[in-house]
Enzyme design. Structure first.
Site, PDB file in Angstrom:
ATOM      1  N   HIS A 510     101.027  34.288  -7.422  1.00  0.00           N
ATOM      2  CA  HIS A 510     101.643  33.501  -7.309  1.00  0.00           C
ATOM      3  C   HIS A 510     103.890  33.518  -7.401  1.00  0.00           C
ATOM      4  CE1 HIS A 510      98.182  31.047  -6.227  1.00  0.00           C
ATOM      5  NE2 HIS A 510      98.033  32.575  -4.710  1.00  0.00           N
ATOM      6  N   HIS A 554     100.120  27.246  -4.055  1.00  0.00           N
ATOM      7  CA  HIS A 554      99.730  28.723  -3.311  1.00  0.00           C
ATOM      8  C   HIS A 554     100.704  28.921  -2.817  1.00  0.00           C
ATOM      9  CE1 HIS A 554      95.608  29.699  -3.548  1.00  0.00           C
ATOM     10  NE2 HIS A 554      95.120  28.427  -4.497  1.00  0.00           N
TER      11      HIS A 554
END
Length: 575
Positions: A510, A554
């Protein structure tokens, strides 16, 4: 074949070398910008993607097979440098080398983060357009909520008032029940103080436990490529998509006065393409700073040391890399009804894939966990008191917990039956970087995730594991769980937990923040609030690298929101 007329497999097929806009990177952000700019028929738009098409790539279509594209031609196959906070381990760092980028092979979590996350962006940039209130219309513009593929009743599982139903990217709830679903919901009744039931984690305050939401429609992955670059759009006469072409550098137009006017894009074939209006870098948080630094945009001293002529001194390029570490707990269980049956049995996998191909239902129509829990450290916790609070505010979780059935994540698949929780620190204080390989600047970059450089993060992960252990202390698990297998059952001290964390944490992939936006006259940062590279004209960045802080989520939803707003900023300027 008119439907494919605007998609080219190599640069020699291009009808021109000059376009109004050249977008570098056909990933989550670039696909959006290409689609939205080409809505204006007077704009000639070229989108360049280093990887191949997503069309016909089965592992990019089937949600359950999300990780199957790693270490293939559809992955950049990056690895990190040894992590000081990871006992000097290196990690694989997959990046999408395919049209759609990471949205074509991520785990499809549809999570927006908290309203605080976006309001902090607005505060640090001085631009209220980056606030939750102003970005929410763009989030809804992106989203097309759809029923799960099995058609079951979802009333009470989400809040329809906070979702978009007429957007372009599908989102949905899980379609296949898992053996532990009822037990997970029972925990919210037994432990409501730590795990309250959360109707919808995408309403701006994601604290509690609720149903997973994913970028899935009709049992199939919905990516930026399938949503924004379908044949419906690539048949536009003014939209050109070039595949299998890596961009190495961008160049200012010769003789342009300050601020530098960028208008040339260089590819690996040393061929130059001209952008008459703007170059838009959407190559992602690793490749965007890589292209910038190879173009002479970055820290002057660092570039000069490796023989790259400095064009523009921007020391923040490649800095501020922020990523969310993941570890977790796992237990053996007394039941033989877990997803381990599917994980270990190729016959069951073949049956599940056949069912998916026939009806787009079954276990292969889902991406992983059916629930996600989000939690904050207490404001008076010793960790927050000692190290401060890196989160954006009181609506923002520090921790994400994803309960799952089976041995995936923390155990090499093995005989037996397991249950566990994947634990993530979603508001890390640590920072890493992307730098050039000194011996081969155009080769794979050095990626330092910076995991656990800050003491806050190791302590927060320790609390995440303890919270996960308390989750499984609920009486509903009493006859189900046999023993803890990860961390080792005898690892009970804080020091032993910390050693487990450093030895077994891995990455959520991420990364954000490596070309961060900042206020217009700020002395740090890479782009202004309008996402134009500071000190330049004709050069803009639209991808996860512009986030000044990571969201408690996310990244795909924030990137979609950034890209939708950026498209309007660009169109409004040039219209």
């Amino acid at each position: 074949m008119p439907a494919l007329a605007a998609v080219y497999d190599n640069i020699q097929q291009l009808p021109s070398t000059s376009y109004d806009f050249i977008i570098v990177g056909g990933g989550t952000g670039g696909s959006v910008v290409a689609n939205r700019l080409s809505e204006n028929p007077t704009f000639q738009v070229l989108l360049i993607e280093a990887g191949p098409t997503n069309e016909g790539v089965l592992n990019s279509m089937v949600p359950y097979l999300a990780g199957a594209l790693q270490k293939t031609i559809y992955d950049w196959n990056y690895t990190t440098v040894p992590g000081v906070g990871l006992n000097n381990r290196t990690l694989d760092y997959p990046r999408g080398h395919i049209l759609g980028g990471c949205s074509s092979h991520n785990n499809m979590f549809y999570t927006r983060g908290s309203k605080d996350d976006y309001d902090r962006w607005a505060q640090v940039t001085g631009d209220p357009g980056w606030s939750w209130e102003k970005l929410l219309p763009y989030i809804l513009k992106n989203e097309r909520w759809s029923p799960p593929s099995d058609g079951h009743d979802t009333q009470g599982d989400f809040d329809p008032s906070v979702h978009g139903f007429s957007g372009i990217m599908f989102t949905s709830l899980p379609s296949a029940p898992q053996p532990i679903d009822d037990m997970i919901l029972e925990v919210t009744k037994e432990q409501p103080s730590e795990f309250p039931y959360l109707l919808d984690m995408n309403a701006g305050r994601p604290l509690g436990l609720g149903w997973y939401q994913g970028s899935i429609g009709n049992g199939t992955r919905s990516s930026s490529a399938t949503a924004y670059l379908s044949s419906k759009f690539t048949t536009r006469r003014n939209l050109h998509v070039l595949l299998n072409t890596k961009v190495t550098k961008v160049h200012p137009i010769t003789g342009s006065p300050a601020p530098l006017r960028f208008g040339l894009v260089e590819t690996t074939a040393n061929l130059l393409l001209t952008a008459r209006r703007e170059i838009i870098l959407s190559a992602g948080p690793i490749n965007t700073p890589h292209i910038l630094m190879n173009s002479g945009i970055g820290d002057r001293n660092a570039l000069t040391e490796i023989g790259i002529r400095s064009v523009l001194h921007l020391p923040s390029v490649g800095k501020n890399l922020t990523d969310q570490p993941i570890a977790g707990v796992s237990y053996s269980v007394s039941s033989n009804d877990t997803l381990d049956n599917l994980i270990m049995n190729k016959t069951l996998q073949a049956i599940a894939l056949a069912q998916w191909k026939l009806t787009r239902t079954g276990p292969y129509a889902d991406a992983g966990p059916n629930f996600i829990a989000w939690a904050r450290l207490a404001d008076n916790s010793s960790i927050v008191r000692q190290f401060g609070d890196p989160s954006a505010g009181p609506n923002t979780p520090h921790l994400e917990l994803a309960p799952f059935s089976g041995s995936a994540f923390f155990l090499i698949p093995q005989p037996g039956h397991f249950v566990g929780i994947a634990s993530v620190v979603v508001t890390p204080a640590s920072r890493g970087s992307v730098t050039l390989n000194r011996l081969d600047p155009l080769g794979k970059p050095y990626i330092d995730l910076g995991y656990y450089k800050s003491e806050f993060d190791i302590l927060a992960m320790r609390e995440a594991l303890k919270l996960s252990q308390r989750f499984f202390k609920a009486t509903v698990w009493r006859k189900y769980i046999i023993e803890q297998v990860a961390p080792p059952a005898n690892a009970t001290s804080d020091a032993e937990l910390d050693e487990y964390i450093r030895s077994f944490s891995f990455t959520t992939n991420h990364a954000v923040g490596t070309a961060a936006m900042s206020a217009k006259n700020s002395q740090y940062g890479v782009v202004d609030p309008d996402l134009r590279v500071k000190g330049t004209m004709g050069l803009r960045i639209v991808d996860a690298s512009v986030m000044p802080y990571i969201t408690s989520a996310h990244p795909q939803v924030p990137v979609y929101a950034i890209s939708e707003r950026a498209s309007d900023l660009i169109k409004n300027l040039w219209n």
